[in-house]
Design a protein around this motif. Structure first.
Motif, PDB file in Angstrom:
ATOM      1  N   UNK A   1      45.724  40.615  32.613  1.00  0.00           N
ATOM      2  CA  UNK A   1      46.338  39.200  32.546  1.00  0.00           C
ATOM      3  C   UNK A   1      45.918  38.262  31.891  1.00  0.00           C
ATOM      4  N   UNK A   2      44.493  37.880  32.845  1.00  0.00           N
ATOM      5  CA  UNK A   2      43.948  36.641  32.350  1.00  0.00           C
ATOM      6  C   UNK A   2      43.291  36.893  31.427  1.00  0.00           C
ATOM      7  N   UNK A   3      42.286  37.771  30.940  1.00  0.00           N
ATOM      8  CA  UNK A   3      41.644  37.257  30.354  1.00  0.00           C
ATOM      9  C   UNK A   3      41.313  38.720  28.696  1.00  0.00           C
ATOM     10  N   UNK A   4      42.243  39.478  29.172  1.00  0.00           N
ATOM     11  CA  UNK A   4      42.522  40.234  28.162  1.00  0.00           C
ATOM     12  C   UNK A   4      41.603  42.201  28.110  1.00  0.00           C
ATOM     13  N   UNK A   5      42.161  42.374  27.416  1.00  0.00           N
ATOM     14  CA  UNK A   5      40.779  44.574  27.541  1.00  0.00           C
ATOM     15  C   UNK A   5      39.832  44.507  27.992  1.00  0.00           C
ATOM     16  N   UNK A   6      39.057  42.948  27.306  1.00  0.00           N
ATOM     17  CA  UNK A   6      37.429  43.101  26.986  1.00  0.00           C
ATOM     18  C   UNK A   6      37.054  43.518  28.248  1.00  0.00           C
ATOM     19  N   UNK A   7      37.728  41.882  29.495  1.00  0.00           N
ATOM     20  CA  UNK A   7      36.900  41.884  30.753  1.00  0.00           C
ATOM     21  C   UNK A   7      36.970  42.853  31.418  1.00  0.00           C
ATOM     22  N   UNK A   8      38.589  43.533  31.281  1.00  0.00           N
ATOM     23  CA  UNK A   8      38.591  44.890  31.807  1.00  0.00           C
ATOM     24  C   UNK A   8      37.144  45.584  31.616  1.00  0.00           C
ATOM     25  N   UNK A   9      37.147  46.186  30.463  1.00  0.00           N
ATOM     26  CA  UNK A   9      35.616  47.047  29.359  1.00  0.00           C
ATOM     27  C   UNK A   9      34.965  46.425  30.360  1.00  0.00           C
ATOM     28  N   UNK A  10      34.194  45.478  30.735  1.00  0.00           N
ATOM     29  CA  UNK A  10      33.612  44.705  31.158  1.00  0.00           C
ATOM     30  C   UNK A  10      33.004  45.233  33.307  1.00  0.00           C
ATOM     31  N   UNK A  11      34.151  45.841  33.637  1.00  0.00           N
ATOM     32  CA  UNK A  11      33.684  46.260  34.867  1.00  0.00           C
ATOM     33  C   UNK A  11      33.178  47.198  34.893  1.00  0.00           C
ATOM     34  N   UNK A  12      32.171  47.987  35.560  1.00  0.00           N
ATOM     35  CA  UNK A  12      32.194  49.378  35.804  1.00  0.00           C
ATOM     36  C   UNK A  12      33.394  49.963  37.130  1.00  0.00           C
ATOM     37  N   UNK A  13      32.825  51.910  36.499  1.00  0.00           N
ATOM     38  CA  UNK A  13      33.738  52.470  36.973  1.00  0.00           C
ATOM     39  C   UNK A  13      34.252  52.298  38.129  1.00  0.00           C
ATOM     40  N   UNK A  14      33.798  52.174  39.246  1.00  0.00           N
ATOM     41  CA  UNK A  14      33.770  52.121  40.946  1.00  0.00           C
ATOM     42  C   UNK A  14      34.341  50.697  41.029  1.00  0.00           C
ATOM     43  N   UNK A  15      34.563  49.578  40.720  1.00  0.00           N
ATOM     44  CA  UNK A  15      33.732  48.096  40.826  1.00  0.00           C
ATOM     45  C   UNK A  15      34.081  47.229  42.620  1.00  0.00           C
ATOM     46  N   UNK A  16      33.103  47.021  42.879  1.00  0.00           N
ATOM     47  CA  UNK A  16      33.072  46.812  43.733  1.00  0.00           C
ATOM     48  C   UNK A  16      33.737  44.743  43.870  1.00  0.00           C
ATOM     49  N   UNK A  17      33.733  44.629  45.023  1.00  0.00           N
ATOM     50  CA  UNK A  17      34.134  43.197  44.868  1.00  0.00           C
ATOM     51  C   UNK A  17      33.839  41.914  44.595  1.00  0.00           C
ATOM     52  N   UNK A  18      32.390  42.395  44.606  1.00  0.00           N
ATOM     53  CA  UNK A  18      31.160  40.856  43.622  1.00  0.00           C
ATOM     54  C   UNK A  18      31.513  41.386  41.794  1.00  0.00           C
ATOM     55  N   UNK A  19      31.793  42.660  42.127  1.00  0.00           N
ATOM     56  CA  UNK A  19      31.647  42.808  40.786  1.00  0.00           C
ATOM     57  C   UNK A  19      33.108  42.163  39.940  1.00  0.00           C
ATOM     58  N   UNK A  20      34.052  42.513  40.688  1.00  0.00           N
ATOM     59  CA  UNK A  20      35.139  41.376  40.202  1.00  0.00           C
ATOM     60  C   UNK A  20      35.368  40.020  40.449  1.00  0.00           C
ATOM     61  N   UNK A  21      34.156  39.212  41.128  1.00  0.00           N
ATOM     62  CA  UNK A  21      33.979  37.622  40.738  1.00  0.00           C
ATOM     63  C   UNK A  21      32.838  37.230  40.130  1.00  0.00           C
ATOM     64  N   UNK A  22      31.865  38.289  39.899  1.00  0.00           N
ATOM     65  CA  UNK A  22      31.473  37.941  38.869  1.00  0.00           C
ATOM     66  C   UNK A  22      31.628  38.177  37.314  1.00  0.00           C
ATOM     67  N   UNK A  23      32.930  39.209  36.724  1.00  0.00           N
ATOM     68  CA  UNK A  23      33.278  39.158  36.275  1.00  0.00           C
ATOM     69  C   UNK A  23      34.087  38.309  35.649  1.00  0.00           C
ATOM     70  N   UNK A  24      35.511  37.634  36.432  1.00  0.00           N
ATOM     71  CA  UNK A  24      36.247  36.562  36.176  1.00  0.00           C
ATOM     72  C   UNK A  24      35.094  35.464  35.999  1.00  0.00           C
ATOM     73  N   UNK A  25      33.907  35.503  36.641  1.00  0.00           N
ATOM     74  CA  UNK A  25      33.316  34.055  36.800  1.00  0.00           C
ATOM     75  C   UNK A  25      32.736  34.386  35.318  1.00  0.00           C
ATOM     76  N   UNK A  26      32.213  35.283  34.905  1.00  0.00           N
ATOM     77  CA  UNK A  26      31.876  35.393  33.494  1.00  0.00           C
ATOM     78  C   UNK A  26      32.861  35.061  32.455  1.00  0.00           C
ATOM     79  N   UNK A  27      33.876  35.274  32.578  1.00  0.00           N
ATOM     80  CA  UNK A  27      35.033  34.951  31.865  1.00  0.00           C
ATOM     81  C   UNK A  27      35.780  33.435  32.217  1.00  0.00           C
ATOM     82  N   UNK A  28      35.798  32.933  33.000  1.00  0.00           N
ATOM     83  CA  UNK A  28      36.583  32.327  33.182  1.00  0.00           C
ATOM     84  C   UNK A  28      35.536  30.617  32.855  1.00  0.00           C
ATOM     85  N   UNK A  29      34.906  31.025  32.490  1.00  0.00           N
ATOM     86  CA  UNK A  29      33.380  29.522  32.505  1.00  0.00           C
ATOM     87  C   UNK A  29      33.724  30.057  30.329  1.00  0.00           C
ATOM     88  N   UNK A  30      33.877  30.771  29.642  1.00  0.00           N
ATOM     89  CA  UNK A  30      34.143  30.971  28.405  1.00  0.00           C
ATOM     90  C   UNK A  30      35.466  29.960  27.929  1.00  0.00           C
TER      91      UNK A  30
END
Length: 448
Positions: free
Chosen positions: A97-126
């Motif tokens: 909803x916030x960053x599009x399909x590219x952000x979803x693709x950056x997640x691993x297959x079974x993401x943890x909470x830390x994976x979600x926070x990492x991808x979110x911080x990367x995308x919102x910095x852009x």
């Protein structure tokens, strides 16, 4: 609507036209919408990290939040706990909803909470948001079945991702049932009370039929609430009932037998249909169209008009007496059994039999639970000992429960003393009693 509390807030950053549209879509919820909007603050300012919105079903929680976010064009992600059955689906929906399909693709297959926070911080910095992002979690009570630390992390997500993001938790439960044992940042609580009868009348009257006047439809809603308000406060269910029964209400007007001002005649016409609809509240066994067709067939063919569909169930001989015994056990006080069912009960003073200050009818209070032994004792009394206790009798009790004529109120594993309640109406049991030549009125305490 021009003087609504919501419009008087004068929120900077929001156009007057937008606030006016919001106020028009939220009748009787302006205080809650205005409070929520003031908590959100101005678009570019940091909002509260977490707001917990709670209230009964159909009290306007989701509607108010969705109208505010869409009409005021706030960036948001709406996630339902019923659809996102795992934390992975929740993370994917928010990032999509916030960053599009590219952000979803950056997640691993079974993401943890830390994976979600990492991808979110990367995308919102852009892509830095010009205003607060909102994550709306509907049916938030289902979060308790996910990871133990998920709720705590969502409550302080603003701190974890270092972004201007606010989480709105929507639930029918109170916050005390959510609070994790490990501790959690306390959200700000916002309660949505139930609609009052006057508010329900105001909201439902807005759905007026284009063929008839608004006053005519408002009078119909007044009659509908007079029947259903005591048992149903759900706005969605009441709206469904209003649409389902309106054609019957205006039928005499369409046939020229009455005018819109003949309220009493219209009430007399629709009364049996509303009473029958009382037995279908919250039930969706058939579609509304099928239910209406069944109703028309029953009214034309059945000699027992106004009864429920159970009236046409063919019951075995002893099942009818079991149901009669269950009805008597549900609506008669246990202390009256000796007078009604013991042949040689001796003299019983009426002053001891009747309570002096007993004014409320047992039929108004509803059926009371009773133990199986009491029902069987009444059963053997009313059939005059013409049957011996066999497995067939107990199997017929199970059949009555399956048919939903009896309701088991004790736990299924409680085999020594199960308790039941009779689930049929007075009209239905009188019809059953007539088929076996049993005068049930003589055995009912309310009719002494």
């Amino acid at each position: 609507m021009s003087s609504s509390w919501l419009q008087q807030q004068r929120h900077p950053g929001y156009e007057e036209e937008s606030l006016r549209r919001v106020a028009e879509q939220l009748p009787c919820r302006e205080p809650q919408a205005g409070m929520l909007l003031s908590l959100m603050g101005e678009p570019k300012h940091f909002s509260l990290p977490c707001i917990f919105i709670y209230g009964h079903r159909a009290s306007g929680k989701s509607h108010v939040v969705n109208v505010l976010l869409k009409e005021l064009e706030m960036p948001h992600a709406t996630v339902s706990g019923a659809e996102c059955i795992s934390a992975t689906l929740l993370f994917q929906q928010v990032l999509l909803s916030f960053f599009g399909e590219d952000a979803v693709g950056a997640l691993p297959r079974s993401p943890s909470l830390s994976d979600f926070v990492r991808v979110y911080k990367q995308r919102c910095s852009r892509a830095t948001a010009e205003q607060t992002r909102y994550i709306v979690l509907e049916k938030a009570e289902l979060l308790r079945d996910m990871d133990a630390n998920l709720l705590s992390a969502l409550a302080r997500l603003q701190e974890l991702v270092e972004d201007n993001v606010s989480v709105l938790l929507l639930s029918e439960l109170v916050w005390d049932t959510f609070r994790p044992n490990t501790g959690c940042l306390e959200p700000l609580l916002l309660h949505f009370p139930e609609y009052t009868k006057a508010e329900l009348h105001q909201i439902l009257s807005r759905d007026s039929h284009p063929t008839y006047s608004a006053d005519f439809y408002a009078s119909y809603i007044h009659i509908l609430l007079g029947v259903f308000y005591a048992v149903c406060r759900d706005l969605r269910e009441l709206r469904h009932l209003a649409a389902l029964n309106f054609t019957k209400f205006c039928e005499p007007v369409g046939e020229g037998k009455a005018t819109e001002s003949d309220t009493h005649k219209l009430w007399r016409h629709v009364e049996p249909h509303l009473k029958k609809a009382m037995q279908t509240v919250y039930l969706r066994e058939v579609s509304s169209l099928e239910w209406e067709k069944m109703q028309e067939v029953e009214m034309e063919a059945s000699p027992l008009r106004g009864l429920s569909a159970h009236s046409h169930v063919e019951l075995p001989f002893y099942s009818k007496f079991l149901l009669i015994a269950a009805y008597l056990a549900s609506y008669n006080p246990a202390r009256t059994d000796k007078r009604f069912f013991v042949k040689h009960h001796g003299k019983i003073k009426k002053t001891n039999f009747l309570k002096k200050n007993e004014k409320t009818s047992n039929h108004l209070l509803g059926p009371k639970p009773f133990p199986l032994d009491r029902m069987l004792a009444i059963f053997y009394s009313v059939v005059d000992s013409r049957v011996a206790p066999t497995a067939s009798i107990f199997s017929q009790i199970s059949s009555l429960v399956t048919l939903q004529l009896l309701t088991q109120v004790s736990h299924a594993d409680q085999l020594d003393a199960p308790k039941y309640k009779c689930a049929v109406s007075m009209d239905f049991i009188c019809a059953i009693s007539r088929t076996v030549n049993f005068d049930i009125i003589k055995y009912l305490y309310d009719f002494l």
